[in-house]
Design a protein around this motif. Structure first.
Motif, PDB file in Angstrom:
ATOM      1  N   LYS A   1       0.826  -1.216   0.000  1.00  0.00           N
ATOM      2  CA  LYS A   1       0.000   0.000   0.000  1.00  0.00           C
ATOM      3  C   LYS A   1       0.858   1.262   0.000  1.00  0.00           C
ATOM      4  N   ARG A   2       2.165   1.085   0.307  1.00  0.00           N
ATOM      5  CA  ARG A   2       3.022   2.275   0.471  1.00  0.00           C
ATOM      6  C   ARG A   2       4.462   1.865   0.213  1.00  0.00           C
ATOM      7  N   ILE A   3       5.192   2.760  -0.380  1.00  0.00           N
ATOM      8  CA  ILE A   3       6.628   2.555  -0.596  1.00  0.00           C
ATOM      9  C   ILE A   3       7.334   3.819  -0.141  1.00  0.00           C
ATOM     10  N   TYR A   4       8.398   3.675   0.639  1.00  0.00           N
ATOM     11  CA  TYR A   4       9.205   4.845   0.969  1.00  0.00           C
ATOM     12  C   TYR A   4      10.672   4.463   0.982  1.00  0.00           C
ATOM     13  N   TYR A   5      11.516   5.454   0.946  1.00  0.00           N
ATOM     14  CA  TYR A   5      12.947   5.157   0.993  1.00  0.00           C
ATOM     15  C   TYR A   5      13.663   6.183   1.845  1.00  0.00           C
ATOM     16  N   ILE A   6      14.688   5.708   2.504  1.00  0.00           N
ATOM     17  CA  ILE A   6      15.490   6.508   3.431  1.00  0.00           C
ATOM     18  C   ILE A   6      16.848   6.703   2.765  1.00  0.00           C
ATOM     19  N   TYR A   7      17.278   7.938   2.647  1.00  0.00           N
ATOM     20  CA  TYR A   7      18.539   8.217   1.957  1.00  0.00           C
ATOM     21  C   TYR A   7      19.127   9.511   2.492  1.00  0.00           C
TER      22      TYR A   7
ATOM     23  N   SER B   1      21.123   7.429  13.883  1.00  0.00           N
ATOM     24  CA  SER B   1      20.379   6.168  13.944  1.00  0.00           C
ATOM     25  C   SER B   1      18.899   6.478  13.774  1.00  0.00           C
ATOM     26  N   ARG B   2      18.159   5.555  13.194  1.00  0.00           N
ATOM     27  CA  ARG B   2      16.721   5.768  12.956  1.00  0.00           C
ATOM     28  C   ARG B   2      15.923   4.587  13.499  1.00  0.00           C
ATOM     29  N   GLY B   3      14.626   4.688  13.348  1.00  0.00           N
ATOM     30  CA  GLY B   3      13.763   3.599  13.783  1.00  0.00           C
ATOM     31  C   GLY B   3      13.343   3.796  15.220  1.00  0.00           C
ATOM     32  N   TYR B   4      13.760   2.888  16.101  1.00  0.00           N
ATOM     33  CA  TYR B   4      13.381   2.925  17.512  1.00  0.00           C
ATOM     34  C   TYR B   4      11.868   2.889  17.649  1.00  0.00           C
ATOM     35  N   HIS B   5      11.262   1.954  16.951  1.00  0.00           N
ATOM     36  CA  HIS B   5       9.829   1.766  17.112  1.00  0.00           C
ATOM     37  C   HIS B   5       9.454   0.366  16.633  1.00  0.00           C
ATOM     38  N   ALA B   6       8.231  -0.012  16.969  1.00  0.00           N
ATOM     39  CA  ALA B   6       7.627  -1.238  16.426  1.00  0.00           C
ATOM     40  C   ALA B   6       6.276  -0.831  15.857  1.00  0.00           C
TER      41      ALA B   6
ATOM     42  N   GLU C   1      15.734  -0.946  14.822  1.00  0.00           N
ATOM     43  CA  GLU C   1      16.629   0.218  14.848  1.00  0.00           C
ATOM     44  C   GLU C   1      17.557   0.101  13.654  1.00  0.00           C
ATOM     45  N   MET C   2      17.926   1.237  13.083  1.00  0.00           N
ATOM     46  CA  MET C   2      18.878   1.251  11.975  1.00  0.00           C
ATOM     47  C   MET C   2      20.049   2.143  12.342  1.00  0.00           C
ATOM     48  N   HIS C   3      21.238   1.622  12.157  1.00  0.00           N
ATOM     49  CA  HIS C   3      22.468   2.321  12.544  1.00  0.00           C
ATOM     50  C   HIS C   3      23.485   2.248  11.394  1.00  0.00           C
TER      51      HIS C   3
ATOM     52  N   ASP D   1      -0.383   3.323  14.551  1.00  0.00           N
ATOM     53  CA  ASP D   1       0.134   1.951  14.483  1.00  0.00           C
ATOM     54  C   ASP D   1       1.530   1.827  15.110  1.00  0.00           C
ATOM     55  N   TYR D   2       2.144   2.965  15.435  1.00  0.00           N
ATOM     56  CA  TYR D   2       3.511   2.945  15.977  1.00  0.00           C
ATOM     57  C   TYR D   2       3.508   2.659  17.477  1.00  0.00           C
ATOM     58  N   ILE D   3       4.496   1.936  17.933  1.00  0.00           N
ATOM     59  CA  ILE D   3       4.835   1.895  19.364  1.00  0.00           C
ATOM     60  C   ILE D   3       6.242   2.476  19.451  1.00  0.00           C
ATOM     61  N   ARG D   4       6.361   3.667  19.997  1.00  0.00           N
ATOM     62  CA  ARG D   4       7.649   4.363  19.969  1.00  0.00           C
ATOM     63  C   ARG D   4       8.395   4.290  21.297  1.00  0.00           C
ATOM     64  N   ASN D   5       7.753   3.716  22.305  1.00  0.00           N
ATOM     65  CA  ASN D   5       8.390   3.598  23.624  1.00  0.00           C
ATOM     66  C   ASN D   5       8.764   2.133  23.847  1.00  0.00           C
TER      67      ASN D   5
ATOM     68  N   HIS E   1      -1.116   1.927   4.686  1.00  0.00           N
ATOM     69  CA  HIS E   1      -0.830   3.351   4.582  1.00  0.00           C
ATOM     70  C   HIS E   1      -0.212   3.849   5.884  1.00  0.00           C
ATOM     71  N   PHE E   2       0.389   5.020   5.828  1.00  0.00           N
ATOM     72  CA  PHE E   2       1.019   5.572   7.020  1.00  0.00           C
ATOM     73  C   PHE E   2      -0.028   5.848   8.102  1.00  0.00           C
ATOM     74  N   SER E   3       0.272   5.402   9.315  1.00  0.00           N
ATOM     75  CA  SER E   3      -0.620   5.657  10.441  1.00  0.00           C
ATOM     76  C   SER E   3       0.202   5.771  11.717  1.00  0.00           C
TER      77      SER E   3
HETATM   78  P1  TYD Z   1       9.675   7.721  11.174  1.00  0.00           P
HETATM   79  O1  TYD Z   1       8.870   6.506  10.942  1.00  0.00           O
HETATM   80  O2  TYD Z   1       9.703   8.301  12.550  1.00  0.00           O
HETATM   81  O3  TYD Z   1      11.171   7.470  10.717  1.00  0.00           O
HETATM   82  P2  TYD Z   1      12.228   6.375  11.255  1.00  0.00           P
HETATM   83  O4  TYD Z   1      11.492   5.459  12.160  1.00  0.00           O
HETATM   84  O5  TYD Z   1      12.738   5.739  10.027  1.00  0.00           O
HETATM   85  O6  TYD Z   1      13.294   7.107  11.963  1.00  0.00           O
HETATM   86  O7  TYD Z   1       9.198   8.826  10.140  1.00  0.00           O
HETATM   87  C1  TYD Z   1       9.851  10.078  10.023  1.00  0.00           C
HETATM   88  C2  TYD Z   1       8.820  11.126   9.623  1.00  0.00           C
HETATM   89  O8  TYD Z   1       8.274  10.836   8.337  1.00  0.00           O
HETATM   90  C3  TYD Z   1       7.659  11.218  10.581  1.00  0.00           C
HETATM   91  O9  TYD Z   1       7.337  12.598  10.724  1.00  0.00           O
HETATM   92  C4  TYD Z   1       6.532  10.513   9.879  1.00  0.00           C
HETATM   93  C5  TYD Z   1       6.858  10.706   8.406  1.00  0.00           C
HETATM   94  N1  TYD Z   1       6.448   9.568   7.573  1.00  0.00           N
HETATM   95  C6  TYD Z   1       5.396   9.715   6.692  1.00  0.00           C
HETATM   96  O10 TYD Z   1       4.741  10.772   6.611  1.00  0.00           O
HETATM   97  N2  TYD Z   1       5.036   8.666   5.906  1.00  0.00           N
HETATM   98  C7  TYD Z   1       5.704   7.481   5.950  1.00  0.00           C
HETATM   99  O11 TYD Z   1       5.353   6.551   5.202  1.00  0.00           O
HETATM  100  C8  TYD Z   1       6.790   7.321   6.875  1.00  0.00           C
HETATM  101  C9  TYD Z   1       7.552   6.034   6.988  1.00  0.00           C
HETATM  102  C10 TYD Z   1       7.129   8.412   7.655  1.00  0.00           C
END
Ligand code: TYD
Length: 136
Positions: A35-41, A48-53, A99-101, A121-125, A116-118
């Motif tokens: 439903k969604r594609i994104y890329y980190i660059y 470091s990024r991520g820190y969530h489930a 986590e990504m390092h 759906d995140y658990i950040r703690n 889709h982005f929600s």
């Molecule tokens: P986040 O998931 O916190 O990044 P990471 O876990 O990789 O460090 O997302 C970073 C920001 O981008 C946050 O403000 C939410 C936004 N975002 C979107 O709007 N759509 C997406 O599909 C994703 C993955 C993030």
């Protein structure tokens, strides 16, 4: 069993170079509707990024350029691996802390997502994650 579930992506190589195709379906290489594609660059050095489930989301991550280290944690075990192959997809199930390092400056991490982005759906703690992972 390892937390790292790899999907081998067939490389269609010839004397011009390489090509990988991602296809959805049971017999194909991506096991959910995308439903969604994104890329980190352009990740800054030392970041470091991520820190969530995610509660529901499934993802496949592919390091299409450069390298980064991926840490997965299911609340009981924690493992780390260097991702550097554009022909290996990493299936990340729901309820998996990530986590990504150690991003290389040329790292491009492509992510295919089942929803889709929600933010809901995140658990950040991490402590909340442990509680939900172990007592769900
Ligand atoms: P986040 O998931 O916190 O990044 P990471 O876990 O990789 O460090 O997302 C970073 C920001 O981008 C946050 O403000 C939410 C936004 N975002 C979107 O709007 N759509 C997406 O599909 C994703 C993955 C993030």
């Amino acid at each position: 069993m390892s937390l790292f579930q790899w999907i081998e992506l067939q490389e269609h190589g010839d004397d011009r170079g390489q090509l990988v195709a991602l296809e959805i379906g049971h017999e194909k290489n991506v096991p959910f509707e995308i439903k969604r594609i994104y890329y980190i660059y352009n990740t800054e050095s030392g970041v470091s990024r991520g820190y969530h489930a995610h509660k529901e989301l499934k993802q496949v991550a592919i390091c299409v350029s450069g390298s980064c280290r991926m840490v997965l944690d299911n609340g009981k075990a924690r493992e780390s691996v260097l991702m550097s192959s554009p022909s290996k997809g990493l299936l990340i199930e729901s309820m998996m802390w990530r986590e990504m390092h150690d991003f290389s400056s040329d790292c491009v991490l492509l992510v295919l997502a089942s929803e889709h982005f929600s933010e809901a759906d995140y658990i950040r703690n991490y402590d909340d994650f442990l509680r939900q992972a172990n007592y769900a």
